[in-house]
Design a protein around this motif. Structure first.
Motif, PDB file in Angstrom:
ATOM      1  N   GLU A 224     -68.626 -49.915  86.182  1.00 39.76           N
ATOM      2  CA  GLU A 224     -68.072 -50.847  85.206  1.00 39.76           C
ATOM      3  C   GLU A 224     -68.904 -52.132  85.158  1.00 39.76           C
ATOM      4  N   SER A 225     -68.832 -52.797  84.006  1.00 41.03           N
ATOM      5  CA  SER A 225     -69.415 -54.131  83.860  1.00 41.03           C
ATOM      6  C   SER A 225     -68.431 -55.003  83.096  1.00 41.03           C
ATOM      7  N   TYR A 226     -68.676 -56.329  83.120  1.00 40.94           N
ATOM      8  CA  TYR A 226     -67.698 -57.274  82.582  1.00 40.94           C
ATOM      9  C   TYR A 226     -68.399 -58.411  81.837  1.00 40.94           C
ATOM     10  N   PRO A 227     -69.154 -58.094  80.781  1.00 39.80           N
ATOM     11  CA  PRO A 227     -69.880 -59.149  80.073  1.00 39.80           C
ATOM     12  C   PRO A 227     -68.932 -60.145  79.412  1.00 39.80           C
ATOM     13  N   PHE A 228     -69.352 -61.412  79.409  1.00 42.37           N
ATOM     14  CA  PHE A 228     -68.573 -62.446  78.735  1.00 42.37           C
ATOM     15  C   PHE A 228     -68.587 -62.216  77.228  1.00 42.37           C
ATOM     16  N   ASN A 229     -67.528 -62.655  76.555  1.00 41.45           N
ATOM     17  CA  ASN A 229     -67.446 -62.481  75.106  1.00 41.45           C
ATOM     18  C   ASN A 229     -68.222 -63.547  74.341  1.00 41.45           C
ATOM     19  N   ALA A 248     -77.149 -50.510  75.842  1.00 39.22           N
ATOM     20  CA  ALA A 248     -78.458 -49.858  75.913  1.00 39.22           C
ATOM     21  C   ALA A 248     -78.590 -48.968  77.148  1.00 39.22           C
ATOM     22  N   HIS A 249     -77.719 -49.190  78.135  1.00 37.22           N
ATOM     23  CA  HIS A 249     -77.745 -48.384  79.356  1.00 37.22           C
ATOM     24  C   HIS A 249     -76.587 -47.399  79.425  1.00 37.22           C
ATOM     25  N   GLY A 250     -75.982 -47.080  78.273  1.00 39.90           N
ATOM     26  CA  GLY A 250     -74.992 -46.012  78.210  1.00 39.90           C
ATOM     27  C   GLY A 250     -73.567 -46.412  78.499  1.00 39.90           C
ATOM     28  N   PHE A 251     -73.271 -47.702  78.558  1.00 38.67           N
ATOM     29  CA  PHE A 251     -71.898 -48.162  78.779  1.00 38.67           C
ATOM     30  C   PHE A 251     -71.156 -48.262  77.445  1.00 38.67           C
ATOM     31  N   THR A 252     -69.869 -47.980  77.465  1.00 38.18           N
ATOM     32  CA  THR A 252     -69.029 -48.125  76.280  1.00 38.18           C
ATOM     33  C   THR A 252     -67.848 -49.040  76.603  1.00 38.18           C
ATOM     34  N   VAL A 253     -67.272 -49.610  75.563  1.00 39.79           N
ATOM     35  CA  VAL A 253     -66.177 -50.562  75.739  1.00 39.79           C
ATOM     36  C   VAL A 253     -64.906 -49.838  76.156  1.00 39.79           C
ATOM     37  N   ARG A 259     -61.530 -63.309  77.798  1.00 41.15           N
ATOM     38  CA  ARG A 259     -62.754 -63.966  78.247  1.00 41.15           C
ATOM     39  C   ARG A 259     -63.938 -63.019  78.353  1.00 41.15           C
ATOM     40  N   ASP A 260     -63.673 -61.741  78.628  1.00 39.39           N
ATOM     41  CA  ASP A 260     -64.754 -60.792  78.817  1.00 39.39           C
ATOM     42  C   ASP A 260     -64.347 -59.420  78.296  1.00 39.39           C
ATOM     43  N   THR A 261     -65.263 -58.474  78.384  1.00 38.31           N
ATOM     44  CA  THR A 261     -65.024 -57.111  77.933  1.00 38.31           C
ATOM     45  C   THR A 261     -65.335 -56.149  79.081  1.00 38.31           C
ATOM     46  N   VAL A 262     -64.413 -55.228  79.339  1.00 39.29           N
ATOM     47  CA  VAL A 262     -64.657 -54.209  80.353  1.00 39.29           C
ATOM     48  C   VAL A 262     -65.436 -53.057  79.703  1.00 39.29           C
ATOM     49  N   MET A 263     -66.578 -52.723  80.283  1.00 41.40           N
ATOM     50  CA  MET A 263     -67.395 -51.614  79.807  1.00 41.40           C
ATOM     51  C   MET A 263     -67.586 -50.637  80.964  1.00 41.40           C
ATOM     52  N   ARG A 264     -67.817 -49.361  80.610  1.00 46.80           N
ATOM     53  CA  ARG A 264     -67.856 -48.341  81.675  1.00 46.80           C
ATOM     54  C   ARG A 264     -68.760 -47.179  81.249  1.00 46.80           C
ATOM     55  N   ARG A 265     -69.359 -46.557  82.261  1.00 44.81           N
ATOM     56  CA  ARG A 265     -70.027 -45.261  82.040  1.00 44.81           C
ATOM     57  C   ARG A 265     -69.756 -44.389  83.255  1.00 44.81           C
ATOM     58  N   THR A 266     -69.629 -43.101  82.998  1.00 48.14           N
ATOM     59  CA  THR A 266     -69.381 -42.151  84.085  1.00 48.14           C
ATOM     60  C   THR A 266     -70.704 -41.808  84.767  1.00 48.14           C
ATOM     61  N   VAL A 267     -70.583 -41.308  86.006  1.00 45.99           N
ATOM     62  CA  VAL A 267     -71.781 -40.940  86.749  1.00 45.99           C
ATOM     63  C   VAL A 267     -71.639 -39.517  87.285  1.00 45.99           C
TER      64      VAL A 267
END
Length: 267
Positions: A224-229, A248-253, A259-267
């Motif tokens: 997961e990642s948590y970029p600021f909005n 660009a690295h395969g994460f989706t919302v 304040r931020d957005t949770v993004m995730r990609r499976t492994v």
């Protein structure tokens, strides 16, 4: 590699106030901290910061001695997890290089916030920690497995860091019982720190790729990642990385928050 750093033994070192240019002098960190607090209270009374943060800034201005000019090209790059034998490299990176162009921002960081800031139990009256306390805290977490991440080395010198701890180890991001996937199954990318000479050369992407590549072996099912909005153009303030970087690295919302957005990609 061993990093034996002695602070408070630099009698001739001073600095100029970053706001007005007034000289701040003292025989050691404590004396410079006292002088800077007195100056800020007298010359900049509008600043609301507690004394401990002002002292942290004074120490960081003297401590952050690394180069600031961006390199045109990079030499050989290696990515390594911060295991016991690399903690001294990690400390030296945060002590001297990570925020050499913005010591105010990195005065006491040491990547503590995601591990200690609990939004559910936040007390604004809490006295902030000294940079020495934060330094010792995260070094201990790295040794004990409560924090995990990677250093990027360029020609053998630590140049960048990503905190890629498990979500269960973040006070800021863990979700607790009932979350799916569970906190124990998610690697959370909480922040990147790239030293000024090495920025905009793709080091953050290489660090992220390594975190994703290793995630399954660490028992994770996703990253997961948590970029600021909000848009952040200053490198030092954009420490979580922009949403486009993760796309660009395969994460989706997964979820857009205030304040931020949770993004995730499976492994």
């Amino acid at each position: 590699m061993t990093c034996d750093i002695t602070y408070g033994a630099m009698p001739s070192i001073g600095f100029d106030c970053l706001m007005c240019g007034a000289p701040i002098t003292g025989v050691d960190d404590d004396a410079r901290g006292d002088a800077f607090v007195a100056h800020v209270r007298a010359a900049h009374p509008e600043l609301p910061y507690p004394d401990v943060l002002i002292r942290n800034v004074a120490a960081a201005i003297v401590r952050q001695t690394g180069p600031v000019d961006r390199l045109d090209t990079l030499g050989a790059v290696e990515i390594h997890p911060v295991t016991e034998e690399r903690i001294d490299d990690w400390l030296a990176f945060f002590d001297h290089d990570a925020f050499s162009d913005s010591p105010i921002f990195g005065a006491s960081c040491y990547c503590t916030e995601p591990h200690v800031l609990d939004p559910k139990n936040f007390d604004p009256r809490h006295e902030p920690s000294t940079w020495q306390e934060n330094r010792a805290l995260v070094a201990g977490l790295l040794r004990d497995g409560g924090s995990f991440g990677y250093l990027a080395y360029v020609d053998g010198r630590a140049a960048g860091w990503v905190n890629a701890s498990m979500r269960k180890d973040y006070a800021l991001f863990r979700r607790g019982l009932g979350a799916e996937p569970t906190d124990e199954q998610v690697v959370g990318i909480s922040c990147f720190v790239i030293a000024p000479p090495y920025r905009r050369h793709g080091l953050a992407g290489r660090l992220l790729d390594r975190a994703v590549a290793d995630a399954a072996d660490r028992g994770a099912t996703s990253v997961e990642s948590y970029p600021f909005n909000d848009e952040r153009t200053e490198d030092s303030r954009n420490f979580r990385g922009p949403r486009s970087f993760y796309e660009a690295h395969g994460f989706t919302v997964v979820k857009a928050r205030e304040r931020d957005t949770v993004m995730r990609r499976t492994v």
